[in-house]
Design a protein around this motif. Structure first.
Motif, PDB file in Angstrom:
ATOM      1  N   ASP A 458       0.859  -1.184   0.000  1.00  0.00           N
ATOM      2  CA  ASP A 458       0.000   0.000   0.000  1.00  0.00           C
ATOM      3  C   ASP A 458       0.897   1.238   0.000  1.00  0.00           C
ATOM      4  O   ASP A 458       1.486   1.600   1.021  1.00  0.00           O
ATOM      5  CB  ASP A 458      -0.889  -0.023   1.249  1.00  0.00           C
ATOM      6  CG  ASP A 458      -1.793   1.201   1.332  1.00  0.00           C
ATOM      7  OD1 ASP A 458      -1.819   1.969   0.352  1.00  0.00           O
ATOM      8  OD2 ASP A 458      -2.447   1.384   2.374  1.00  0.00           O
ATOM      9  N   ASP A 459       1.004   1.870  -1.158  1.00  0.00           N
ATOM     10  CA  ASP A 459       1.884   3.036  -1.281  1.00  0.00           C
ATOM     11  C   ASP A 459       1.094   4.341  -1.389  1.00  0.00           C
ATOM     12  O   ASP A 459       1.584   5.345  -1.898  1.00  0.00           O
ATOM     13  CB  ASP A 459       2.809   2.891  -2.487  1.00  0.00           C
ATOM     14  CG  ASP A 459       2.044   2.680  -3.788  1.00  0.00           C
ATOM     15  OD1 ASP A 459       0.798   2.675  -3.748  1.00  0.00           O
ATOM     16  OD2 ASP A 459       2.700   2.530  -4.830  1.00  0.00           O
ATOM     17  N   THR A 460      -0.151   4.320  -0.897  1.00  0.00           N
ATOM     18  CA  THR A 460      -0.974   5.535  -0.974  1.00  0.00           C
ATOM     19  C   THR A 460      -0.509   6.595   0.008  1.00  0.00           C
ATOM     20  O   THR A 460      -0.814   7.767  -0.150  1.00  0.00           O
ATOM     21  CB  THR A 460      -2.452   5.191  -0.691  1.00  0.00           C
ATOM     22  OG1 THR A 460      -2.545   4.559   0.602  1.00  0.00           O
ATOM     23  CG2 THR A 460      -2.983   4.245  -1.756  1.00  0.00           C
ATOM     24  N   ILE A 461       0.213   6.168   1.047  1.00  0.00           N
ATOM     25  CA  ILE A 461       0.765   7.107   2.034  1.00  0.00           C
ATOM     26  C   ILE A 461       2.265   7.176   1.835  1.00  0.00           C
ATOM     27  O   ILE A 461       2.943   6.151   1.794  1.00  0.00           O
ATOM     28  CB  ILE A 461       0.424   6.666   3.466  1.00  0.00           C
ATOM     29  CG1 ILE A 461      -1.095   6.553   3.654  1.00  0.00           C
ATOM     30  CG2 ILE A 461       1.016   7.630   4.481  1.00  0.00           C
ATOM     31  CD1 ILE A 461      -1.498   5.996   5.007  1.00  0.00           C
ATOM     32  N   ALA A 462       2.774   8.386   1.698  1.00  0.00           N
ATOM     33  CA  ALA A 462       4.208   8.551   1.474  1.00  0.00           C
ATOM     34  C   ALA A 462       4.988   8.008   2.665  1.00  0.00           C
ATOM     35  O   ALA A 462       4.699   8.341   3.816  1.00  0.00           O
ATOM     36  CB  ALA A 462       4.536  10.026   1.259  1.00  0.00           C
ATOM     37  N   ASP A 463       5.960   7.155   2.388  1.00  0.00           N
ATOM     38  CA  ASP A 463       6.777   6.555   3.442  1.00  0.00           C
ATOM     39  C   ASP A 463       8.153   6.287   2.853  1.00  0.00           C
ATOM     40  O   ASP A 463       8.317   5.450   1.957  1.00  0.00           O
ATOM     41  CB  ASP A 463       6.136   5.260   3.944  1.00  0.00           C
ATOM     42  CG  ASP A 463       6.839   4.704   5.179  1.00  0.00           C
ATOM     43  OD1 ASP A 463       8.047   4.946   5.342  1.00  0.00           O
ATOM     44  OD2 ASP A 463       6.174   4.027   5.983  1.00  0.00           O
ATOM     45  N   ARG A 464       9.154   7.015   3.343  1.00  0.00           N
ATOM     46  CA  ARG A 464      10.501   6.864   2.806  1.00  0.00           C
ATOM     47  C   ARG A 464      11.042   5.450   3.013  1.00  0.00           C
ATOM     48  O   ARG A 464      11.787   4.934   2.174  1.00  0.00           O
ATOM     49  CB  ARG A 464      11.447   7.874   3.464  1.00  0.00           C
ATOM     50  CG  ARG A 464      11.209   9.319   3.027  1.00  0.00           C
ATOM     51  CD  ARG A 464      12.254  10.224   3.626  1.00  0.00           C
ATOM     52  NE  ARG A 464      12.255  10.149   5.092  1.00  0.00           N
ATOM     53  CZ  ARG A 464      13.197  10.698   5.861  1.00  0.00           C
ATOM     54  NH1 ARG A 464      14.202  11.361   5.326  1.00  0.00           N
ATOM     55  NH2 ARG A 464      13.114  10.595   7.178  1.00  0.00           N
ATOM     56  N   ARG A 465      10.653   4.826   4.111  1.00  0.00           N
ATOM     57  CA  ARG A 465      11.140   3.481   4.379  1.00  0.00           C
ATOM     58  C   ARG A 465      10.597   2.493   3.353  1.00  0.00           C
ATOM     59  O   ARG A 465      11.338   1.612   2.876  1.00  0.00           O
ATOM     60  CB  ARG A 465      10.742   3.038   5.789  1.00  0.00           C
ATOM     61  CG  ARG A 465      11.361   3.867   6.901  1.00  0.00           C
ATOM     62  CD  ARG A 465      10.897   3.366   8.257  1.00  0.00           C
ATOM     63  NE  ARG A 465       9.433   3.388   8.345  1.00  0.00           N
ATOM     64  CZ  ARG A 465       8.745   2.863   9.359  1.00  0.00           C
ATOM     65  NH1 ARG A 465       9.387   2.256  10.358  1.00  0.00           N
ATOM     66  NH2 ARG A 465       7.420   2.929   9.384  1.00  0.00           N
TER      67      ARG A 465
END
Length: 518
Positions: A458-465
């Motif tokens: 789920d990449d809908t929320i930006a997360d650098r990790r």
């Protein structure tokens, strides 16, 4: 008419005979105690691997063969050397082990993990084990009066010696090691051997007892002084690291140390880093643990997780921050205690201390996520990577559940067949597998994600990790030499040799030598 007359029963053992039997029992027990303690002396420096165990077993067999031959020769031809002398020599050579182990380990380091471990074992344990092996021939000689009794004497002595070895093994493993440190056991064994040599000297009327009893008493006094001055406690000293805690468990020598110059804390077990934490903020410094923190993005409704291999508890803490209750299994109680005391770990589910192969069968529940993270000493415990073990974990997953397995290895060349074997074994159980690496280099952590359902993040929320992890996905893995690993055929220990050596090289470059020597 012929009358059959039953032979007279053998006479009851005399007091001197009982003493000799006791000597044989103690000698057999001492052999096994020294062999097993060898892993606690050599293990922190070279790792407790199949190679260290093989080295210690080989050295023990070499010493036994040498001791049997030399003991028999001396018993027959050199009358001035008697059993009390042999026991005294065993005591003194046992006493010096903790004092020469540091120089011996340091001197053999350049030989490498295998040759160095064998040479260190040879130098440290050959003399005391050879002396202890000489006990049997001397006692057999003392029991033998005519050829008619040779078989009985030999059989009795070696049977009793074996009983002593069994007792020594069980007492050491079940009681002494969990309660006392290696030095305490070595010093106590020295005192027992010294007392035995003095007793034998006093019982032997054919030579002057003072030639043994007085030296034995002098050495015993010296051991007493060492004990009084605290030499039985192998407190670690280091100029580069501050030692906060150390504990010797059944599974290894566990230490918590701070590198105050760089501001990080390490959890060590023998020659492994189980956890590394930034002291100021409590963040993990191990990149694969950072990757584990984004696994919930591959399962939208994740609620329950199981972590096999606790380390410092960073992964469980991260999952807790995301509202996921995590059961944990850690084999070493010393590691579990250190995680709670020094790495801010607090259990959020069942907190199990034991071997995962046994304990998973007792949990009785299913999980959305199972994390398999059991790296130690440059290799993974191979019995936890067989198709039977992984099938057990698969059966514990909920629908859509994920098995995440961290495995350190090579992307190519010698040793890459170990990675290929883990991958091939997983493919026999799971239709969907994705593989990520933490470093874009030849030697790296492989993170296998396996599931019965497609694995989509789920990449809908930006997360650098998450972005960092996805950029390191490996579409192609080495296939050459890969096998399905089973309980019946499991050559992973051999396949992991290059990895263990590479890991040890990195470990020795970053950790002070004095942290690895007792």
């Amino acid at each position: 008419m012929t009358t059959n007359i039953a032979p007279d029963p053998p006479p009851a053992p005399s007091g001197s005979a009982l003493l000799r039997y006791l000597t044989v029992i103690i000698g057999g027990a001492a052999v096994m105690i020294l062999e097993l303690l060898g892993t606690r002396i050599i293990g922190p420096f070279y790792g407790v691997s199949l190679y260290v165990w093989s080295s210690l077993i080989a050295v023990t067999l070499i010493a036994l063969a040498l001791g049997y031959y030399v003991g028999g020769y001396l018993a027959d031809r050199v009358g001035m050397i008697r059993l009390p002398h042999v026991i005294l020599a065993a005591a003194v050579s046992t006493l010096v082990i903790p004092f020469i182990s540091g120089p011996v380990l340091t001197a053999t380091d350049n030989l490498g993990m295998r040759a160095g471990g064998f040479t260190a074992a040879l130098l440290l344990f050959t003399l005391p084990l050879t002396c202890l092996a000489m006990v049997g021939p001397f006692v057999i000689k003392s029991f033998t009066r005519d050829l008619a009794g040779v078989g009985t004497a030999v059989g009795s002595v070696y049977a009793i010696s074996t009983v002593g070895s069994v007792v020594g093994t069980l007492v050491l493993g079940f009681y002494l090691l969990p309660q006392f440190g290696t030095r305490t056991i070595l010093f106590t064994l020295t005192l027992v051997l010294l007392a035995l040599s003095a007793w034998l000297a006093l019982e032997d009327r054919r030579f002057k007892a003072r030639y043994v009893s007085l030296p034995a008493a002098a050495v015993a006094i010296g051991v007493g002084v060492l004990l009084g001055r605290g030499f039985a406690h192998s407190a670690t000293r280091s100029h580069e690291f501050k030692v906060l805690h150390e504990e010797e468990s059944v599974y290894g020598w566990v230490r918590v140390v701070d590198d105050e110059k760089h501001g990080y804390r390490l959890l060590l077990s023998d020659s492994s880093v189980l956890s590394a934490m930034e002291i100021a903020r409590g963040y993990t410094l191990l990149s694969y643990q950072v990757a584990m923190g984004v696994l919930p993005r591959f399962h939208r409704d994740m609620k329950d997780a199981l972590l096999i291999g606790l380390g410092g508890g960073h992964v469980a803490r991260e999952l807790k921050n995301q509202g996921i209750a995590t059961d944990t299994i850690e084999i070493d109680p010393a590691v579990a205690d250190a995680a709670k005391a020094y790495f801010n770990f607090r259990p959020t589910g069942q907190f199990v201390v034991g071997d995962a192969r046994y304990e998973v069968k007792r949990l009785g529940k299913a999980y959305d996520l199972i994390i398999h993270d059991c790296f130690t000493g440059g290799s993974e415990p191979t019995h936890l990577l067989t198709v039977e073990m992984l099938a057990q974990l698969r059966s514990m997953l909920n629908r859509g559940g994920i098995l995440a397995l961290n495995y350190v290895g090579f992307t190519e060349g010698e040793g890459s067949e170990a990675v290929a074997s883990v991958h091939k074994t997983l493919k026999t159980l799971f239709p969907h597998i994705r593989v990520f690496v933490t470093e874009k280099s030849e030697f790296t952590d492989f993170i296998f994600l396996a599931s019965a359902q497609p694995l989509e993040a789920d990449d809908t929320i930006a997360d650098r990790r998450l972005q960092w992890l996805l950029e390191r996905e490996r579409k192609q893995l080495p296939e050459k030499g890969g096998i399905v690993v089973t309980d019946d055929f499991n050559p992973l220990e051999h396949m992991q040799t290059r990895k263990a050596e590479a890991y040890r090289k990195i470990f020795m470059e970053r950790i002070a030598y004095d942290l690895l020597i007792r």
